[in-house]
Design a protein around this motif. Structure first.
Motif, mmCIF file in Angstrom:
data_model
loop_
_atom_site.group_PDB
_atom_site.id
_atom_site.type_symbol
_atom_site.label_atom_id
_atom_site.label_comp_id
_atom_site.label_asym_id
_atom_site.label_seq_id
_atom_site.Cartn_x
_atom_site.Cartn_y
_atom_site.Cartn_z
ATOM 1 N N ILE A 1 0.791 -1.132 -0.064
ATOM 2 C CA ILE A 1 -0.185 0.005 -0.045
ATOM 3 C C ILE A 1 0.976 1.442 0.119
ATOM 4 O O ILE A 1 0.547 2.274 -0.722
ATOM 5 N N PHE A 2 1.923 1.169 0.738
ATOM 6 C CA PHE A 2 2.829 2.484 0.750
ATOM 7 C C PHE A 2 3.535 2.575 -0.676
ATOM 8 O O PHE A 2 3.667 3.599 -1.085
ATOM 9 N N ILE B 1 1.145 4.372 -2.696
ATOM 10 C CA ILE B 1 1.016 5.642 -2.377
ATOM 11 C C ILE B 1 2.250 6.626 -2.949
ATOM 12 O O ILE B 1 2.030 7.694 -3.614
ATOM 13 N N ILE C 1 -2.707 5.303 -5.109
ATOM 14 C CA ILE C 1 -3.822 5.716 -4.226
ATOM 15 C C ILE C 1 -3.409 7.145 -3.433
ATOM 16 O O ILE C 1 -2.149 7.326 -3.203
ATOM 17 N N PHE D 1 3.813 11.474 4.818
ATOM 18 C CA PHE D 1 2.524 11.784 4.709
ATOM 19 C C PHE D 1 1.755 11.349 5.863
ATOM 20 O O PHE D 1 2.304 10.930 6.795
ATOM 21 N N ASP E 1 -0.648 10.098 8.537
ATOM 22 C CA ASP E 1 -1.259 8.802 8.848
ATOM 23 C C ASP E 1 -2.566 8.841 8.558
ATOM 24 O O ASP E 1 -3.279 9.749 9.169
ATOM 25 N N ILE E 2 -3.210 7.868 7.803
ATOM 26 C CA ILE E 2 -4.842 8.199 7.585
ATOM 27 C C ILE E 2 -5.549 7.840 8.803
ATOM 28 O O ILE E 2 -6.737 8.314 9.145
ATOM 29 N N THR E 3 -4.985 7.229 10.065
ATOM 30 C CA THR E 3 -5.624 7.285 11.369
ATOM 31 C C THR E 3 -4.543 8.123 12.138
ATOM 32 O O THR E 3 -3.800 7.664 12.705
ATOM 33 N N HIS F 1 0.253 13.734 12.906
ATOM 34 C CA HIS F 1 0.657 12.158 12.711
ATOM 35 C C HIS F 1 1.217 11.767 11.688
ATOM 36 O O HIS F 1 0.411 11.702 10.590
ATOM 37 N N LEU G 1 3.858 9.713 8.678
ATOM 38 C CA LEU G 1 4.612 8.740 8.428
ATOM 39 C C LEU G 1 5.746 9.030 7.536
ATOM 40 O O LEU G 1 5.625 9.611 6.475
ATOM 41 N N ASN H 1 7.675 0.288 14.239
ATOM 42 C CA ASN H 1 7.360 -0.880 14.787
ATOM 43 C C ASN H 1 7.939 -1.963 13.891
ATOM 44 O O ASN H 1 7.687 -1.853 12.509
ATOM 45 N N HIS I 1 3.260 -5.185 16.584
ATOM 46 C CA HIS I 1 2.784 -4.037 16.126
ATOM 47 C C HIS I 1 2.836 -3.626 14.638
ATOM 48 O O HIS I 1 2.114 -2.678 14.327
ATOM 49 N N GLN I 2 3.673 -4.134 13.851
ATOM 50 C CA GLN I 2 3.799 -3.764 12.285
ATOM 51 C C GLN I 2 2.656 -4.437 11.582
ATOM 52 O O GLN I 2 2.489 -5.416 11.377
ATOM 53 N N THR I 3 2.004 -3.140 11.068
ATOM 54 C CA THR I 3 0.809 -3.787 9.983
ATOM 55 C C THR I 3 1.107 -3.628 8.482
ATOM 56 O O THR I 3 0.392 -4.331 7.763
ATOM 57 N N HIS J 1 8.610 2.218 7.931
ATOM 58 C CA HIS J 1 7.904 3.697 8.078
ATOM 59 C C HIS J 1 8.331 3.928 9.526
ATOM 60 O O HIS J 1 8.195 3.320 10.562
ATOM 61 N N HIS K 1 6.946 6.587 12.681
ATOM 62 C CA HIS K 1 5.778 7.425 12.906
ATOM 63 C C HIS K 1 6.293 8.845 13.895
ATOM 64 O O HIS K 1 7.345 8.459 14.560
HETATM 65 P P1 AMP Z 1 2.245 0.146 11.751
HETATM 66 O O1 AMP Z 1 1.120 -0.190 12.608
HETATM 67 O O2 AMP Z 1 3.367 0.757 12.715
HETATM 68 O O3 AMP Z 1 2.593 -0.903 10.634
HETATM 69 O O4 AMP Z 1 1.582 1.578 11.096
HETATM 70 C C1 AMP Z 1 0.964 1.456 9.974
HETATM 71 C C2 AMP Z 1 0.350 2.755 9.904
HETATM 72 O O5 AMP Z 1 -0.240 2.757 8.445
HETATM 73 C C3 AMP Z 1 -1.091 2.740 10.578
HETATM 74 O O6 AMP Z 1 -1.137 3.735 11.573
HETATM 75 C C4 AMP Z 1 -2.347 2.922 9.516
HETATM 76 O O7 AMP Z 1 -3.010 3.964 10.027
HETATM 77 C C5 AMP Z 1 -1.352 3.821 8.553
HETATM 78 N N1 AMP Z 1 -1.737 3.566 7.172
HETATM 79 C C6 AMP Z 1 -2.468 2.550 6.639
HETATM 80 N N2 AMP Z 1 -2.983 2.568 5.303
HETATM 81 C C7 AMP Z 1 -2.678 3.928 5.081
HETATM 82 C C8 AMP Z 1 -2.986 4.909 4.074
HETATM 83 N N3 AMP Z 1 -3.393 4.340 2.973
HETATM 84 N N4 AMP Z 1 -2.646 6.284 4.208
HETATM 85 C C9 AMP Z 1 -1.753 6.684 5.387
HETATM 86 N N5 AMP Z 1 -1.654 5.901 6.388
HETATM 87 C C10 AMP Z 1 -2.077 4.771 6.268
#
Ligand code: AMP
Ligand code: ZN
Length: 137
Positions: free
Chosen positions: A4-5, A8, A13, A27, A29-31, A37, A39, A85, A90-92, A97, A99
């Protein structure tokens, strides 16, 4: 599955870009954990901290204070957390990246504190130190 990054960076996207140079992209963070906040990521797909080489590490980490200072100037936070992370728990998103999370009075942001869970002896510390030093070889 496409990263996804990377999408971007390629503009496939949308994102709220706040900084870009030849090698780095930052950019919102979407949340938004707190206002601003952000990234900071390398443009090259690197899974996480373990995979960063010297060049990309320098490129990314030289951009981090620039973005941090822009956040400080823009929002006058009382502080700022830098979080990265790697793997569990915690890495999703598996594109490296950093934060940057500006902090404000009573912002409700909950980051786990460094709770010192163990009482160690001097020999415990030396054992840990030796294990890490051996790992550089
Ligand atoms: P992490 O949990 O450290 O891997 O953080 C991943 C971060 O990516 C989370 O805080 C998400 O809110 C953020 N994120 C996921 N998709 C997007 C997106 N399309 N645009 C901006 N931030 C995103
Ligand atoms: Zn990627």
């Amino acid at each position: 599955m496409a990263c996804i990054f990377c999408q971007i960076i390629e503009g496939k996207i949308p994102s709220y870009k706040v900084y870009e140079d030849d090698n780095v992209y930052a950019f919102l963070d979407i949340t938004q954990g707190t206002k601003g906040h952000t990234l900071v990521i390398p443009k090259k797909h690197i899974e996480n901290l373990y995979a960063l080489d010297d060049t990309i590490a320098k490129e990314v980490f030289s951009a981090v204070p620039k973005v941090a200072n822009a956040l400080k100037k823009a929002f006058n936070p009382i502080g700022l957390n830098l979080i990265n992370n790697n793997d569990k728990p915690h890495q999703t998103v598996f594109h490296f990246h950093v934060h940057l999370i500006p902090r404000y009075p009573d912002d409700g942001m909950q980051l786990s504190t460094l709770n010192h869970q163990e009482t160690l002896t001097q020999s415990d510390y030396i054992e840990i130190q030796d294990a890490i030093k051996r790992a550089f070889k």
